[in-house]
Structure formats: C-alpha cells, structure tokens
Motif scaffolding. Structure first.
Motif, PDB file in Angstrom:
ATOM      1  N   LEU A   1       0.978  -1.266  -0.070  1.00 35.84           N
ATOM      2  CA  LEU A   1       0.008  -0.032  -0.038  1.00 35.84           C
ATOM      3  C   LEU A   1       0.870   1.216   0.246  1.00 35.84           C
ATOM      4  O   LEU A   1       0.523   2.214  -0.777  1.00 35.84           O
ATOM      5  CB  LEU A   1      -0.921   0.033   1.246  1.00 35.84           C
ATOM      6  CG  LEU A   1      -1.998  -0.795   1.137  1.00 35.84           C
ATOM      7  CD1 LEU A   1      -2.877  -0.743   2.521  1.00 35.84           C
ATOM      8  CD2 LEU A   1      -3.058  -0.172  -0.104  1.00 35.84           C
ATOM      9  N   VAL A   2       1.961   1.277   0.950  1.00 33.27           N
ATOM     10  CA  VAL A   2       2.674   2.247   0.967  1.00 33.27           C
ATOM     11  C   VAL A   2       3.410   2.680  -0.282  1.00 33.27           C
ATOM     12  O   VAL A   2       3.731   3.927  -0.963  1.00 33.27           O
ATOM     13  CB  VAL A   2       3.871   2.258   2.058  1.00 33.27           C
ATOM     14  CG1 VAL A   2       4.713   3.526   2.203  1.00 33.27           C
ATOM     15  CG2 VAL A   2       2.907   2.235   3.348  1.00 33.27           C
TER      16      VAL A   2
ATOM     17  N   ALA B   1       1.487   4.067  -2.763  1.00 31.66           N
ATOM     18  CA  ALA B   1       0.935   5.414  -2.553  1.00 31.66           C
ATOM     19  C   ALA B   1       1.952   6.335  -2.968  1.00 31.66           C
ATOM     20  O   ALA B   1       2.144   7.534  -3.449  1.00 31.66           O
ATOM     21  CB  ALA B   1       0.488   5.662  -1.108  1.00 31.66           C
ATOM     22  N   PHE B   2       3.401   5.887  -2.567  1.00 34.93           N
ATOM     23  CA  PHE B   2       4.527   6.711  -2.685  1.00 34.93           C
ATOM     24  C   PHE B   2       5.338   6.104  -4.037  1.00 34.93           C
ATOM     25  O   PHE B   2       4.836   6.319  -5.102  1.00 34.93           O
ATOM     26  CB  PHE B   2       5.156   6.749  -1.554  1.00 34.93           C
ATOM     27  CG  PHE B   2       4.493   7.554  -0.341  1.00 34.93           C
ATOM     28  CD1 PHE B   2       4.377   8.816  -0.400  1.00 34.93           C
ATOM     29  CD2 PHE B   2       3.828   6.685   0.513  1.00 34.93           C
ATOM     30  CE1 PHE B   2       3.485   9.446   0.691  1.00 34.93           C
ATOM     31  CE2 PHE B   2       3.314   7.347   1.617  1.00 34.93           C
ATOM     32  CZ  PHE B   2       2.861   8.477   1.445  1.00 34.93           C
TER      33      PHE B   2
END
Ligand SMILES: Nc1ncnc2c1ncn2[C@@H]1O[C@H](COP(=O)(O)OP(=O)(O)OP(=O)(O)O)[C@@H](O)[C@H]1O
Ligand SMILES: Nc1ncnc2c1ncn2[C@@H]1O[C@H](COP(=O)(O)OP(=O)(O)O)[C@@H](O)[C@H]1O
Ligand code: SF4
Ligand code: SF4
Ligand SMILES: [Mg+2]
Ligand SMILES: [Mg+2]
Lengths: 365, 335, 298
Positions: free
Chosen positions: C148-149, C152-153
């Motif tokens: 997820l991280v 997102a990034f």
C-alpha cells in the motif's frame, strides 16, 4: 531400635559452578538412618543440603555432576537393596587431601541405569511432597484425576472406578472439605493449604513405605501451617508411615519427629533421638544445634532478655568448605584444648551417647 | 512524653479489579485491602502489625509511604498532613521516611555493585563530595555490621543476611527517622533472623528510629514492638502494649493466631485457647458473606453463642473500644 | 563422559571471573561470528569509499554474460549482463544496512517510549491505547501494508523500512512493558521510588540501561535480519531495491531465471550471503544476550 528402612552412607552430591570453576559441595558426606515407622526430622539452614539429599534419594537431579558417591540402602518387601548399586562404574574421582578435585562422569549411562531402578521405586515405594504444592502439581489436570492416576499406576486398584473411589477416600482422609467437589478442581482453584493437603493425599495414595516431606509447611500462613502439622501428626498416628521430614522450623520438627538430624554446610553434624537433641540443656550437644535452638524467637528465648541470642557470622557457603570443622568460624565453644583440631581437621560423625552421634571435637578424646 | 511522629486517621485503601476484559467503566470489584485504620506512632517507638497473609499489612505500609494513593483518610507525618502531597514534595519526604521491603532483592539492582548502590542512595537527598560519601559509606557499613570487602560485590554474590544488611544500609543512608519494615526477617534463615532483629533494635537505640514493624511472626513482633496491632481483613481488631497482646489477648482472632503457634501446641494448651481453636475455618476473602463483624464466619465465640444477631448486624459492626490501659478490642464479646 | 575440575584448592571469597571468561564457548563463538559479519559489512563500505572494489558494480560487459565462477578477473563469475558478481555481492549489503538501521531505530526508539509509557506509570488509558495500536498493526499483514505504501509513494527501500520499523514497534513495546511489570512485581521499581530517586534516573538508568539492554540488543539484531528478508521477498514482486542498484534480493530474483538452466551462481551466491548474514546477526544477538545476562545463576 528397629532395622533401618533407609540408610544413607557417605553420600556426596555436587554441582559445578562454571563461573567460579569450583564445585558446590551441596551434599558432602551425609550419613542418615530412618527406622521403620519412625519420623526423622532434618533441620538446617537453607543451603545446608536438605532438599538435595532428598532429591538424591529420589534420583531426581538433572544438573551435573549430581550424585557422585555413596550408598543408599533401602529395604523394600524385605529385600535389602542399594539404590546406587553399580552406579560408581560411571564415575571417576580425583582426590587431593581427601577432597574431590575432579569428577568424570558418564551422566547418560548413570541416568539410564539409575532410572531403570528408580522408576520402580519412585512414587510406589518412596514418594515425596514438595515445598511449593502448586508448582508440583499439573496445572492442566484436575486434582482428583492426578491422584487417581497415581493410584492406578502404583497400587492394585487398576480399574478407573476403583481408583477414583480410592482417590476420594484419600482426599477425605487429608480432611479436604467436600472431597467430591474438590476432586474436579484444578490446582489453581485451591488455596495453598488445600493444595498441600491434596499433594499429601497424592503422595500417600500409593501407599509408599517412605514419605519424604520437603518443607511441607513453609510459605503457608501460621494458622494453616498448624493445621497441616496436625494432619501430619494424625496420619503418623493412624498409618504409622515412615517419614523423612525436612524443615528449617524447629518447632515443627520437635512436634513430629522421633529422631532428628541436624545439617550444616552439606553434612550431618548431629543425629539422635529428638528428645536429647532438642532438649534445652547444652552439655551433650553439637554447638551449632545449641546455637540454633537459642536463636529462634520462642517464649523461653525471649523471656526477660529483650534480645535474641544470634549466631554470629554467615551461613556456610558450600562452594568454599574449610579444611577443619565447618562450624569453626561461628562456633563459640572452641576451647584451647581443641582449637588446633577444630581449625585443621574435620571431626567425623561419632557416637557420643547411645544412639546419639555428633561431629565435634569437644566430645572426642 | 516523646512526640508523635506518625498519625494515621481512618485510612482506607480500596483496590479495584475489573471484572470483564473489556468493561472499561462497567463492573468493578472492590477489594478493601485497608478499610478504616487508625493508629499513631511515637518517636523512638516500634509498632508491630500482625495478621495473616493478604490481610492488608503491606498495603498499609505502602500507603503511609504514599507509594499508593489512599482512597480516604489522613496521614500526618511529623506534624504535616502528607495525604495529598504532589510528586516533588513526596520526593523530599522520602528523605525522612523509608521502607524495608519484604523481598531481599527489591532494593538491589542486580547490575550495580554494592558500592554504587549505596553511593546512589546517599546522594539522592544530600549533595556530598566524594570523600564525604566514602566516609558515610564506611559509617553505614559499621552501623549494619557489614564487611568492607563486600562493597565491590554484586548483589547476587551476597548471602541473604548480607543482602538484608545492604537493604537496611540503603534505607539508613538517606537519614530517615521513620521506617516501615515489611517482614524484614521472613526471607531469612533462622540463624540470620536473630541477627537482623538484633540489628534493627540496636539501630533504634543508636539513631532513635521509629518503626512500623510488619510481620506474621508473632514471636518476633512481640519481641521488637512496644505496641502491637492485630489486623484482620483490612481492619485492626485489637491493639495494645505488646506484653498485653501476647498474654491477655481478648479478641477471638488474636487467640487463634497465638494458639496456632506450633510451638505452643506441643505444650499444654490452656482450656480457653483450646475451645477457641476448635472453631471451624471458613474461607478468607474480602467478599464477605456476612455483614457486621468480619470475623464472624470463622469466629468460634460467635458459633458458641449460637450466632448472636449483634455480630452480624450491618449497623453494629464492632469498633475498637478501650478495655483497659490502652488495650483496645473490636469485638462484642471480648474474651 | 563429562568432566568437571576444580582449578584451585582455595577459593577466594568471591572470585567471580570477568564475564568473557565465564561465558560459554559457544556464545563466544556466536558473537565472534556475528562480529565477523558486521566487519564484512563495514568492509564493504570501506572498499566502496576508497574505490578498492574489484570492478564497477554497474559495469556491463555484454561479451562476458553469465561467465561461471573463477573466470579470469571474475572470482564469482558474472550475471546476465556480464556484471561482476563479487562486486555486486559486496555492494549489495549496502542496500540494506542503512535502511535497516533506520527500521531498527524507529522500532527501538518508539517501542521503548511506548513500552515505558504503558508500563511505568501504568495509566490504564495509555495501556489500552497501546494495545489497540498493537492489535491494529498486527491485524494488517505487513506485506500488504508495504505494498500500500509503495503504491501510494514509490518503491523505495527507505519507505519499506519505515513500515518495517513501525510495524515492529508493538513487539518492542510489549517486551519492554513486560520487563517493567516483572520488575514492578519484585518491588524493584517501588524501592527506587521509595528511596526518592528522580523518575528519569529510574527509567533511564535502572530500567532501560540495566535491565532492558539485552532486549534491545536482541530486537536490533533480529530487526536487521528481518530487513534483509523483507527486501528479498519484495524483490520477487519487483518492489524491492530497483535495478541497476544491486541488492541481494534483486540478485537472487534475477539469477533465479537461470537456475534451472544449470547456471546456478548468480542466484546461489546472494542466497548464501543472505543466509549467512542473517545467521550472523541472529547469533550475535543471542550470544551477546547470553554473555551479558550471564547464564551464571543458572
Ligand atoms: N495492586 C493491587 N490490586 C489489587 N489487589 C491488591 C493490590 N495490592 C494488594 N491487593 C490485595 O489487597 C490485599 C492486602 O494485600 P497486602 O499485600 O497488604 O497483604 P499482606 O497483609 O501484606 O500479606 P502478606 O503477609 O502476604 O505480605 C490482598 O488481598 C491483595 O490481594
Ligand atoms: N541445580 C543446582 N546447581 C547448582 N547448585 C545447586 C543446585 N541445586 C542446589 N544447589 C545448591 O546446593 C546447596 C543445597 O541446596 P538445598 O539442598 O536445596 O538446600 P536446603 O537445605 O535449603 O534444602 C545450595 O547451596 C544450593 O545453592
Ligand atoms: S569441632 Fe570445634 S569448631 Fe566444630 S563445632 Fe566442635 S568445638 Fe566448634
Ligand atoms: S464481634 Fe462477634 S463475631 Fe466478631 S469476633 Fe467478636 S464474637 Fe466473634
Ligand atoms: Mg530446601
Ligand atoms: Mg505483605
């Protein structure tokens, strides 16, 4: 005097401290005898080797080197046997000045042979109750099941039902209130005193010829202690069971024992009839025993004095046993006549009156 | 008349135990470990506190030292009310009152040598130079009768008696005048117990200390205390000069405590004590089955009298009443 | 046959040996090996900094693709782009070490703070809050969280390690809290408070330094191993350290395509490196713990 049921001779049980590279001589030349039907009280400060002596008899030591020499004579079904027979094949000792300085032990071989012999004796002929009843019972099994299982294993009550009846009978005998209810309790559901009763029931339910009770009342409240002592006294009168009772509490020992052994620094310094050892008079007694008796806060020792007669100095560290008498550093009865010997040479355990032995130069000539 | 150093007035400490796992505010069980206790202590005096395990002795000691926050009641120490001091004021107070813990190891950080332990304790409340600290350490060692060579040892290298001496030295090092001694001998060997009892008595004489001496060993308490208070389920049920409590106990519970001394049992037991001892033993719990006197469920006198209503009436819970020369008993039918 | 020998007849009053002498040989061996691994890591930075590497790790040589080990100039052979394996192996550790330290720092620092906060004043509210946080973190599979991280990034090893660090906080906190509760139970902390010691001395010196350092050491060494493993698994998904920067994870991944064709070296070498490095950190923690805590009172 009846023939001894258990006779321990020259027992040595050592541990090894790696950090100090030295032996902890926890049990160092212990000699004890228990006659059939008698109660032997073993007193001594903590660390004097009382429990380790008991565990050595049971063959229950796991840390090395453990038992290294000695003889444990035990009479079962009229057959005399030595529980340590042939085990010395597994040990090689190197002595220097009468002191063990190195031990080579085939621990696995010893363990196997000892286990083979002890599995028939432990629980069935000799059983033991421990200081901390909660820790020595299986927490996941009900108290009743544990007793019934022991009964099934060691007595002729083989069927489930008979064993259960028998277990209930024992719970009743040790005066647990509502045994049928307690049968289904887990150990943690019982108070300390009740748990100790259950433990006693479990130990006795196999009808052993010898019961070893290691500090059965320590850690319990005074009021509960006295109840457990009552129970032990009653069981002794009713069943005539032979008991080795270990305690540091002289009042309990004096209440229950026929004979007493006093241990100090890993060895027995005095044994004999309870009456003469616990008597108030000093004359025919080991100096340690008399000092111990006057240092307990009892009515007599307190009366009018306002202080207690303390034994100066510290409990002997069994890692560093002196060459002479173990009590020399704290003894207040050394005379000029014997000082030399006290300091240099350890006295042996010799008879100083009929049935009364002591390790002290004062009484030898 | 020497002055009163500590006065405890109707002290209560209730613990709360959550019943369920997730009931944050909901059901709570209250354990009244200390439930309305009053007494006072004079300078240079020892008050003994006896009772069964779990009856609240330690809790009293901890609350007086403000290690626990009292639920209600007042504690007056040396003329000041310390019931509601804040953290900073409390820290200052610790220089005057101290506690010897039941556990021998409590005061001894296993990773610090004895010298560091004492050094730390000495400098908490007093700014001293290195030389002064050394002098003070030597003084303390002499007071507690400990060999100088032990200073470089770690706690695990000491025997039980030596650990206790270090514990006492640490407590003395701050210069406290009032000490709570929580079972200072129970973890020790018989032969060492006597040494420690004598040590505490000597220190009291030398330094003029006052003690609250907690123990379940009646003999030791009788020996060291001027006054004795007997506790049952969070309340003092009998209090008086120690000789009187030992010889002329009036509360049925005190009688049972005394007669349960195994030492006594082996000898001739007085008739009265015997009849008391015959009493039956119920369960000891803070959840009381009966109102009124908390000892009623186990009380032989209550049973012998056929369960008088006055003992179990919520309105007439017995309170401490003086029966003779400072001897107080909380019982409707004192023996 | 076991033998026990007492060295001297007379024992001084308490002749405790210094801790390294009474340590178990096996523990010393553990620590020795662990330190050896750490030295290699430092050596890698040293070689890189002073340009002493055998080759340039990015140097592509299309003439010499998949050269087997011991080929002239390439001790461990080359990979599918002809880059020197040994060099990439040496540099590969750098992909983890600093990010790993970051993860460890986050876990230890915040874990300690939370552990102390929930154990020391034992405010019920705090404790509950931390328990909820721990449950929250535990209920998310960590890999999912990382993905997820990354989504997102961007797939950066530092973001990954940030997540690894944060997700390790509850474990550290609960260890510290457990230790504090244990000390409390033995009246140890209470005795300090009763003496009047300042709270900061009690927490920093008596609790953390004297009683929790072994926990911290173990957690730190475990954390480093975990960082390496995590990156390796992510490399398989293509989210680890990105080519051309070498990391053991992407080396294993790239090499595994050739493994079945009998060209085992491009994947075996980094796999072994991972194995022995993780082992090294684990043993280092274990050995240090045993030595410092002294199994002496056993
Ligand atoms: N923090 C706590 N939370 C809940 N209950 C507590 C707490 N501390 C003590 N209690 C309870 O309060 C009662 C009194 O405890 P306390 O430690 O004062 O007993 P004690 O008389 O000193 O006993 P002992 O002789 O075993 O030391 C006990 O029932 C105990 O379980
Ligand atoms: N497993 C062990 N390893 C090393 N020393 C031990 C071990 N068990 C007991 N000891 C030591 O043996 C001595 C005697 O212990 P023990 O028989 O338990 O004493 P007690 O007389 O109090 O029952 C003590 O000094 C104890 O520290
Ligand atoms: S032998 Fe000597 S030192 Fe030992 S107990 Fe007897 S008198 Fe005391
Ligand atoms: S008040 Fe009644 S129940 Fe309570 S102790 Fe006295 S006689 Fe017993
Ligand atoms: Mg023991
Ligand atoms: Mg207590």
């Amino acid at each position: 005097m009846t023939a001894p049921l258990l006779k321990i001779e020259d027992l040595r049980t050592y541990f090894y401290s790696k950090s100090k590279q030295a032996f902890i001589r926890s049990v160092d030349n212990v000699n004890l005898e228990i006659g059939k039907g008698e109660t032997l009280g073993v007193v001594g400060e903590s660390g004097s080797g009382k429990s380790i002596t008991a565990l050595s008899v049971m063959g229950l030591l796991s840390a090395g080197p453990g038992v290294i020499t000695g003889k444990i004579g035990f009479k079962s079904d009229r057959v005399q046997k030595n529980l340590l027979q042939d085990l010395d094949d597994f040990v090689k000792l190197t002595m220097k000045d009468g002191k063990v300085m190195a031990v080579q032990k085939d621990e696995d071989g010893w363990q196997e042979r000892s286990e083979h012999r002890m599995s028939k004796v432990r629980g069935k002929e000799i059983s033991m109750i421990f200081q901390n009843p909660k820790q020595s019972m299986n927490p996941f099994m009900t108290v009743g099941r544990q007793i019934a299982e022991a009964v099934q294993l060691h007595t002729e009550y083989k069927s489930e039902q008979a064993a259960k009846e028998r277990a209930l009978d024992w719970l009743d005998r040790v005066k647990i209130d509502t045994p049928r209810l307690r049968f289904d309790n887990h150990p943690f559901g019982l108070s300390g005193g009740m748990c100790q009763r259950a433990m006693i029931a479990m130990a006795l339910s196999c009808e052993p010829s010898l019961l070893i009770a290691d500090e059965p009342t320590t850690g319990l409240d005074a009021t509960i202690q006295s109840k457990i002592v009552d129970l032990l006294a009653e069981l002794k009168a009713d069943l005539g069971i032979t008991t080795m009772l270990i305690s540091h509490d002289i009042s309990i020992i004096s209440r229950l024992s026929d004979t007493v052994a006093v241990m100090y620094g890993g060895t027995v310094v005095e044994t004999g009839p309870a009456k003469s050892i616990l008597a108030k008079k000093d004359d025919q007694k080991h100096p340690y025993t008399s000092a111990l008796l006057t240092s307990i806060p009892s009515a007599e020792n307190i009366r009018g004095k306002g202080y207690l007669q303390a034994i100066e100095g510290d409990v002997l560290d069994t890692i560093n046993i002196p060459a002479g008498c173990r009590f020399y550093g704290r003894c207040n009865r050394v005379t000029d006549r014997i000082r030399e010997r006290c300091e240099r040479q350890e006295p042996d355990l010799r008879e100083i009156a009929p049935g009364h032995k002591a390790r002290c130069w004062l009484y030898f000539d | 008349m020497s002055k009163t150093i500590l006065e405890v007035i109707d002290l209560k400490k209730h613990f709360f135990q959550r019943k369920g796992l997730f009931s944050l505010g909901g059901q709570q069980r209250s354990i009244p470990a200390v439930d309305g206790v009053s007494f006072y202590l004079k300078e240079n005096e020892t008050v003994g506190l006896v009772g069964e395990s779990g009856c609240g002795k330690t809790t009293i000691g901890r609350t007086i030292l403000r290690l626990e926050k009292p639920t209600s009641g007042r504690i007056i120490f040396d003329g000041t009310d310390i019931t509601a001091l804040d953290t900073d004021e409390l820290r200052k107070l610790r220089g005057k009152m101290q506690m010897i813990f039941q556990d021998l190891d409590a005061a001894l950080n296993p990773r610090m040598r004895i010298r560091e332990i004492l050094n730390e304790a000495i400098t908490v409340h007093h700014k001293l130079t290195g030389a002064e600290v050394d002098k003070r350490i030597a003084e303390l060692l002499e007071q507690v009768n400990l060999k100088k060579s032990k200073l470089s040892n770690f706690p695990h290298e000491l025997s039980g008696g030596e650990k206790r001496r270090v514990g006492v030295a640490r407590v003395l090092s701050v210069g406290a005048q009032f000490l709570v001694a929580d079972e200072p001998t129970s973890a020790l060997d018989v032969s060492i117990q006597a040494q420690v009892v004598n040590l505490l008595r000597d220190l009291q004489k030398q330094l003029g200390l006052s003690f609250l001496f907690i123990s379940h060993d009646l003999r030791v308490v009788e020996l060291v205390s001027h006054k004795v208070a007997v506790m049952y389920l969070g309340k003092i049920v009998e209090m008086g000069m120690s000789g009187r409590i030992a010889n002329k106990a009036s509360h049925p519970y005190t009688h049972i405590l005394w007669s349960s001394l195994v030492e006594k049992q082996s000898r001739e037991v007085g008739k009265k004590a015997k009849s008391v001892q015959a009493g039956k033993w119920g369960v000891f719990d803070f959840e009381r089955p009966l109102e009124g006197c908390r000892f009623a469920p186990r009380c032989p006198v209550y049973e012998a009298k056929g369960g008088p209503d006055i003992c179990t009436n919520a309105a007439s819970e017995p309170v401490l009443r003086e029966i003779e020369g400072g001897h107080q008993v909380a019982c409707h039918f004192p023996l | 046959m076991k033998s026990y020998t007492q060295i001297s007849g007379e024992i001084g009053e308490f002749s405790d040996l210094p801790f390294w002498k009474k340590a178990d040989d096996i523990d010393l061996a553990y620590v020795g090996y662990g330190l050896f691994v750490v030295t290699l890591v430092i050596l890698s930075y040293f070689l890189g900094a002073f340009n002493l590497l055998p080759h340039d790790p990015q140097d592509i040589n299309l003439e010499l693709m998949m050269a087997p080990p011991l080929t002239s100039g390439h001790l461990l052979g080359t990979d599918f782009m002809g880059r020197d394996m040994l060099t990439r192996l040496i540099v590969g550790i750098q992909a983890y070490f600093l990010p790993g330290l970051l993860a460890i720092f986050i876990a230890l620092f915040f874990g300690t703070v939370l552990g102390v906060l929930s154990g020391y004043p034992a405010k019920a509210g705090f404790d509950t809050g931390i328990t909820y946080f721990a449950n929250l973190v535990d209920s998310f599979p960590r890999l999912v969280l990382i993905l997820l991280v990354i989504a997102a990034f961007k797939p950066d090893i530092y973001y990954i390690m940030l997540v690894v660090g944060i997700t390790n906080i509850p474990a550290v906190a609960s260890h510290i809290k457990g230790k504090i509760l244990f000390l409390k139970q033995k009246n140890f902390i209470e005795a300090d408070i009763a003496l009047g010691l300042p709270t900061r001395t009690i927490i920093l010196k008596h609790i953390l330094w004297h009683n929790c350092r072994s926990i911290l050491i173990i957690q730190a060494t475990l954390g480093m191993g975990e960082a390496i493993l995590m990156e390796t698994s992510l490399s398989y998904l293509g989210f680890g350290v990105q080519e051309p920067t070498p990391s053991w994870g992407n080396m294993v991944q790239a090499g595994s395509n050739y493994f079945m064709k009998g060209q085992f070296w491009p994947s075996t070498a980094p796999s072994l490196a991972i194995l022995f490095t993780i082992l090294g950190f684990h043993l280092l923690g274990d050995g240090l713990n045993n030595i410092l805590e002294g199994k002496r009172n056993k």
